[in-house]
Write a protein that holds these residues in place. Structure first.
Motif, mmCIF file in Angstrom:
data_model
loop_
_atom_site.group_PDB
_atom_site.id
_atom_site.type_symbol
_atom_site.label_atom_id
_atom_site.label_comp_id
_atom_site.label_asym_id
_atom_site.label_seq_id
_atom_site.Cartn_x
_atom_site.Cartn_y
_atom_site.Cartn_z
ATOM 1 N N GLY A 43 0.782 -1.219 0.000
ATOM 2 C CA GLY A 43 0.000 0.000 0.000
ATOM 3 C C GLY A 43 0.814 1.270 0.000
ATOM 4 N N GLY A 44 2.084 1.194 -0.429
ATOM 5 C CA GLY A 44 2.954 2.359 -0.430
ATOM 6 C C GLY A 44 3.568 2.618 -1.785
ATOM 7 N N GLU A 45 4.438 3.599 -1.824
ATOM 8 C CA GLU A 45 5.156 3.949 -3.037
ATOM 9 C C GLU A 45 6.642 4.056 -2.725
ATOM 10 N N VAL A 46 7.464 3.910 -3.761
ATOM 11 C CA VAL A 46 8.908 4.055 -3.563
ATOM 12 C C VAL A 46 9.261 5.531 -3.442
ATOM 13 N N ASN A 47 10.394 5.786 -2.816
ATOM 14 C CA ASN A 47 10.867 7.147 -2.589
ATOM 15 C C ASN A 47 12.291 7.254 -3.102
ATOM 16 N N ARG A 48 12.485 8.019 -4.189
ATOM 17 C CA ARG A 48 13.827 8.180 -4.742
ATOM 18 C C ARG A 48 14.571 9.361 -4.125
ATOM 19 N N GLU A 49 14.005 9.963 -3.097
ATOM 20 C CA GLU A 49 14.700 11.048 -2.402
ATOM 21 C C GLU A 49 15.669 10.505 -1.362
ATOM 22 N N GLN A 50 15.229 9.514 -0.601
ATOM 23 C CA GLN A 50 16.049 8.962 0.471
ATOM 24 C C GLN A 50 15.620 7.525 0.740
ATOM 25 N N PRO A 51 16.550 6.559 0.764
ATOM 26 C CA PRO A 51 16.168 5.186 1.116
ATOM 27 C C PRO A 51 15.618 5.114 2.532
ATOM 28 N N ILE A 52 14.762 4.133 2.765
ATOM 29 C CA ILE A 52 14.229 3.876 4.102
ATOM 30 C C ILE A 52 15.140 2.850 4.780
ATOM 31 N N PHE A 53 15.780 3.247 5.871
ATOM 32 C CA PHE A 53 16.659 2.358 6.617
ATOM 33 C C PHE A 53 16.059 2.052 7.985
ATOM 34 N N PHE A 54 16.259 0.826 8.455
ATOM 35 C CA PHE A 54 15.966 0.458 9.838
ATOM 36 C C PHE A 54 16.991 -0.582 10.252
ATOM 37 N N THR A 55 16.966 -0.997 11.493
ATOM 38 C CA THR A 55 18.013 -1.887 11.989
ATOM 39 C C THR A 55 17.435 -3.108 12.701
ATOM 40 N N LYS A 56 18.251 -4.148 12.751
ATOM 41 C CA LYS A 56 18.029 -5.308 13.599
ATOM 42 C C LYS A 56 19.286 -5.504 14.441
ATOM 43 N N SER A 57 19.114 -5.994 15.643
ATOM 44 C CA SER A 57 20.259 -6.313 16.479
ATOM 45 C C SER A 57 21.006 -7.517 15.919
ATOM 46 N N ALA A 58 22.313 -7.555 16.135
ATOM 47 C CA ALA A 58 23.077 -8.749 15.766
ATOM 48 C C ALA A 58 22.547 -9.976 16.500
ATOM 49 N N LEU A 59 21.905 -9.781 17.653
ATOM 50 C CA LEU A 59 21.338 -10.896 18.406
ATOM 51 C C LEU A 59 20.077 -11.454 17.744
ATOM 52 N N ALA A 60 19.567 -10.778 16.696
ATOM 53 C CA ALA A 60 18.443 -11.310 15.930
ATOM 54 C C ALA A 60 18.901 -12.334 14.891
ATOM 55 N N PHE A 61 20.200 -12.478 14.721
ATOM 56 C CA PHE A 61 20.747 -13.386 13.703
ATOM 57 C C PHE A 61 20.484 -14.850 14.029
ATOM 58 N N LEU A 62 20.157 -15.616 12.988
ATOM 59 C CA LEU A 62 20.043 -17.068 13.085
ATOM 60 C C LEU A 62 20.727 -17.661 11.862
ATOM 61 N N PRO A 63 21.634 -18.636 12.038
ATOM 62 C CA PRO A 63 22.281 -19.246 10.863
ATOM 63 C C PRO A 63 21.287 -20.014 10.003
ATOM 64 N N SER A 64 21.582 -20.108 8.743
ATOM 65 C CA SER A 64 20.776 -20.901 7.821
ATOM 66 C C SER A 64 20.790 -22.367 8.224
ATOM 67 N N GLY A 65 19.676 -23.052 7.934
ATOM 68 C CA GLY A 65 19.587 -24.480 8.182
ATOM 69 C C GLY A 65 19.103 -24.859 9.560
ATOM 70 N N MET A 66 18.760 -23.870 10.379
ATOM 71 C CA MET A 66 18.327 -24.134 11.748
ATOM 72 C C MET A 66 16.803 -24.187 11.837
ATOM 73 N N GLU A 67 16.312 -24.637 12.991
ATOM 74 C CA GLU A 67 14.905 -24.483 13.319
ATOM 75 C C GLU A 67 14.720 -23.182 14.091
ATOM 76 N N SER A 68 13.547 -22.571 13.955
ATOM 77 C CA SER A 68 13.255 -21.318 14.641
ATOM 78 C C SER A 68 11.878 -21.401 15.272
ATOM 79 N N ASN A 69 11.773 -21.015 16.538
ATOM 80 C CA ASN A 69 10.479 -20.977 17.195
ATOM 81 C C ASN A 69 9.618 -19.865 16.599
ATOM 82 N N TYR A 70 8.349 -20.168 16.350
ATOM 83 C CA TYR A 70 7.419 -19.109 15.962
ATOM 84 C C TYR A 70 7.383 -18.097 17.092
ATOM 85 N N PRO A 71 7.557 -16.790 16.794
ATOM 86 C CA PRO A 71 7.771 -15.810 17.865
ATOM 87 C C PRO A 71 6.500 -15.467 18.635
ATOM 88 N N PRO A 72 6.638 -14.976 19.837
ATOM 89 C CA PRO A 72 5.475 -14.531 20.611
ATOM 90 C C PRO A 72 4.969 -13.183 20.100
#
Length: 232
Positions: A43-72
């Motif tokens: 429901g949005g449009e792209v913006n060529r004025e400035q990219p949209i940036f956000f962050t995740k903590s390094a503690l959010a990382f999970l290696p490929s090939g693992m199982e992951s609990n569905y989050p709360p």
């Protein structure tokens, strides 16, 4: 040196194809609305004025090939397959040419999102943090060095849910190129080796549940995969 009061985990790290050493993950930056078709489906449009940036903590990382609990805290957890860029040199207020030269390598990642929380945040003009910075929500595969990968060209980026193709696009469909993204981000942060940029997702995002298996791939890179489990 004064000891820590409690154990502190080491920086997570990714395997690198053809290397004994691993790539440490220090910060994870993400890009929003970098594919026009995905912006439209949200429901949005792209913006060529400035990219949209956000962050995740390094503690959010999970290696490929693992199982992951569905989050709360969610009943609408979405997949987003993305090309990940690994920074290999310090960058600050860099030109696009300097940014392109600073790419160490690439990987395939999954930016998992509590979509119901994100939609609520958007509707109420609140931050996205609780929707995006989720435990085990940055699932990243092995790194391929830029010199081994070659030019991005029109390679396909895809995601399959339980074997069914759900996302399929070309990397050339990105609104902001890799050099543009890194250059713009380097005017906001002192980038350094260990910084990872998840460059946005194409159209076709959708929900997962316990028992679902995801595989994301980009032509020429090792795939990323994860299986979700019921925490109960």
């Amino acid at each position: 040196m004064t000891a820590n009061l409690f154990p502190s985990p080491p920086w997570p790290a990714l395997p690198v194809q053809g290397e004994a050493g691993r790539y440490p993950i220090h910060r994870i930056f993400c890009v929003g609305k970098n594919y026009a078709a995905h912006a439209a489906e949200m429901g949005g449009e792209v913006n060529r004025e400035q990219p949209i940036f956000f962050t995740k903590s390094a503690l959010a990382f999970l290696p490929s090939g693992m199982e992951s609990n569905y989050p709360p805290g969610t009943s609408d957890y979405h997949y987003e397959v993305e090309l990940c860029v690994m920074v290999g040199k310090p960058l600050f207020k860099a030109t696009e040419a300097e940014a392109a030269d600073a790419v160490y390598g690439y990987a395939v990642g999954l930016d998992m999102t509590r979509r119901d929380l994100q939609n609520y945040a958007k509707e109420n003009r609140q931050p996205w943090d609780m929707a995006k910075d989720v435990e085990e929500s940055a699932i990243i595969g092995p790194v391929t060095k830029a010199a081994d990968f070659g030019p991005l060209s029109d390679r396909r980026i895809r995601l399959r849910l339980d074997g069914d193709l759900r996302q399929d696009s070309a990397l050339t469909d990105m609104v902001w190129s890799i050099p543009e993204l890194l250059s713009r981000l380097s005017h906001l942060y002192h980038l350094a080796p260990g910084d990872v940029v998840m460059t946005g997702t194409p159209a076709g995002v959708g929900p997962v549940g316990p028992g679902n298996h995801l595989v994301g791939d980009v032509e020429g890179l090792a795939p990323v995969s994860v299986t979700f489990t019921d925490p109960d």
